[in-house]
Design a protein around this motif. Structure first.
Motif, PDB file in Angstrom:
ATOM      1  N   ARG A   1       0.836  -1.209   0.000  1.00 58.29           N
ATOM      2  CA  ARG A   1       0.000   0.000   0.000  1.00 58.29           C
ATOM      3  C   ARG A   1       0.870   1.259   0.000  1.00 58.29           C
ATOM      4  NH1 ARG A   1      -5.258   1.582   1.332  1.00 58.29           N
ATOM      5  NH2 ARG A   1      -5.346   3.817   0.869  1.00 58.29           N
TER       6      ARG A   1
ATOM      7  N   PRO B   1      -6.900   0.325   4.707  1.00 55.50           N
ATOM      8  CA  PRO B   1      -6.769   1.724   5.161  1.00 55.50           C
ATOM      9  C   PRO B   1      -7.363   2.693   4.136  1.00 55.50           C
ATOM     10  CG  PRO B   1      -4.678   0.542   5.367  1.00 55.50           C
ATOM     11  CD  PRO B   1      -5.585  -0.316   4.544  1.00 55.50           C
ATOM     12  N   ASP B   2      -8.030   3.756   4.626  1.00 58.50           N
ATOM     13  CA  ASP B   2      -8.678   4.722   3.741  1.00 58.50           C
ATOM     14  C   ASP B   2      -7.701   5.740   3.165  1.00 58.50           C
ATOM     15  OD1 ASP B   2     -11.205   3.612   4.071  1.00 58.50           O
ATOM     16  OD2 ASP B   2     -11.570   4.752   5.913  1.00 58.50           O
ATOM     17  N   SER B   3      -6.583   5.968   3.868  1.00 61.81           N
ATOM     18  CA  SER B   3      -5.623   6.976   3.429  1.00 61.81           C
ATOM     19  C   SER B   3      -4.224   6.580   3.875  1.00 61.81           C
ATOM     20  CB  SER B   3      -5.977   8.346   4.034  1.00 61.81           C
ATOM     21  OG  SER B   3      -5.858   8.281   5.451  1.00 61.81           O
TER      22      SER B   3
ATOM     23  N   GLU C   1      -3.809   6.589   7.589  1.00 57.23           N
ATOM     24  CA  GLU C   1      -4.276   5.357   8.230  1.00 57.23           C
ATOM     25  C   GLU C   1      -3.311   4.201   8.018  1.00 57.23           C
ATOM     26  OE1 GLU C   1      -8.072   3.691   8.049  1.00 57.23           O
ATOM     27  OE2 GLU C   1      -9.156   5.543   8.501  1.00 57.23           O
TER      28      GLU C   1
END
Length: 368
Positions: free
Chosen positions: A104, A323-325, A328
């Motif tokens: 990510r 995770p959204d961002s 996060e």
């Protein structure tokens, strides 16, 4: 039975450990250590690296008692089968978590700096399938790839930072050691995330061709990564100071932006560093993916780990999307560092105690 063509030398192990530990964390490392220890960031890296080295040697000491078995197999002999199964499941989850976190972070950075118009999902799935391809062929190709990429990752990075030495202000490293012992210890433990990766020793030990140079190889890998981390952090803190460094997300990229390399034919050094960093992330993800796949195959007693490579890819992919961002992502990474402390410090100690008790019990039974 382990094939001879899936064995790695102790020298290859040294480079493999270096590239696995390097991973995605190098971009945020200066920020992490300055948040934890202020101007004492370099000291924290040194002491944290030495602590990680001690426990890496500890893991190898335990694994060497069972040279043909992975953690899944020898933990059952030390800590009973039910406990072993639970720990092995957590170990597989641990490797998958760090594989997904690296994936990510790579996706977020690549989208921000290189591939602005490409969906992050495409970036991640492409890297994951590429990693899965090499993982299918075992640890030896991963180690050989690390050997090839190692000089490409390290040497250009060190050279690119050199012109910035004139901008370093040594007063940014003051005051030295004006920090409470408790805060210093906390900082050392927090840097454990920067050395995540050597835990693959739990599962790859049977695939190492032992030539009585294991301790030396592990020492070389750790002191090399400590030096590299200190080198990068020295430039970042020296230029920005610890206060400014601590509030940046990826301070290393900011340093690269500010460098003017005289006579260099590439104007955008940031893109070059991103390319080098991609190699670092790829080797790290491959090692974690292999460790997870191999551990799971041993746990379910599959004939080959290759059967599980494709099924694990969507799991890693969807974990990376949780995770959204990016904020996060690093929040989840801080939670995962608690798992790191367990597998790096607590578990080796528990296994060592179990090994001693097991040896003592066997000795008593022989006497009776």
């Amino acid at each position: 039975m382990i094939k001879n063509n899936d064995k790695i030398s102790e020298n290859q192990l040294s480079i493999l450990l270096f590239t696995t530990m390097l991973g995605a964390g190098i971009l945020s490392l200066p920020s992490d250590v300055t948040k934890a220890a202020g101007p004492n960031g370099l000291i924290v890296i040194l002491l944290g690296g030495i602590l990680a080295l001690i426990f890496a040697r500890f893991i190898c000491r335990i694994a060497s008692i069972f040279p043909t078995e992975t953690f899944v197999e020898y933990s059952a002999k030390l800590m009973t089968k039910p406990v072993s199964v639970i720990l092995s499941i957590f170990l597989v989850a641990y490797f998958l978590i760090f594989c997904s976190l690296n994936l990510r972070i790579f996706g977020e950075v690549a989208k921000s700096y290189l591939l602005n118009s490409t969906p992050i999902e495409v970036i991640m799935i492409t890297l994951l399938f590429t990693s899965g391809y090499i993982v299918r062929y075992g640890i030896e190709p991963i180690a050989r790839l690390s050997e090839i990429l190692f000089p490409i990752m390290v040497i250009p990075t060190m050279i690119i930072l050199l012109p910035a030495i004139t901008d370093i202000d040594l007063s940014n490293f003051l005051p030295i050691l004006r920090i409470s012992p408790l805060k210093l210890l906390k900082g050392i433990l927090l840097t454990a995330y920067s050395f995540v990766g050597f835990e693959i020793l739990y599962v790859i030990f049977p695939y190492i061709q032992l030539e009585n140079k294991l301790k030396k190889s592990i020492n070389i890998s750790f002191f090399s990564i400590i030096f590299f981390y200190i080198y990068v952090t020295f430039y970042t803190m020296g230029i920005f100071g610890y206060k400014e460094t601590s509030v940046q997300l990826w301070p290393l990229l900011t340093v690269i932006k500010s460098i003017n390399f005289p006579g260099f034919f590439i104007e955008n050094l940031e893109s070059l560093i991103m390319g080098i960093w991609t190699f670092a992330v790829f080797t790290s993800i491959s090692a974690f993916q292999y460790a997870a796949t191999l551990s799971l195959s041993k746990l379910i007693k599959a004939r080959e780990h290759t059967y599980l490579v494709i099924p694990l890819i969507p799991i890693i992919y969807f974990m990376a999307l949780i995770p959204d961002s990016i904020v996060e992502v690093y929040k989840y990474a801080s939670y995962a560092s608690n798992l790191t402390l367990f597998f790096v410090i607590i578990l080796p100690i528990l296994m060592f105690i179990a090994m001693k008790l097991r040896g003592k019990g066997m000795k008593n039974s022989e006497e009776n």
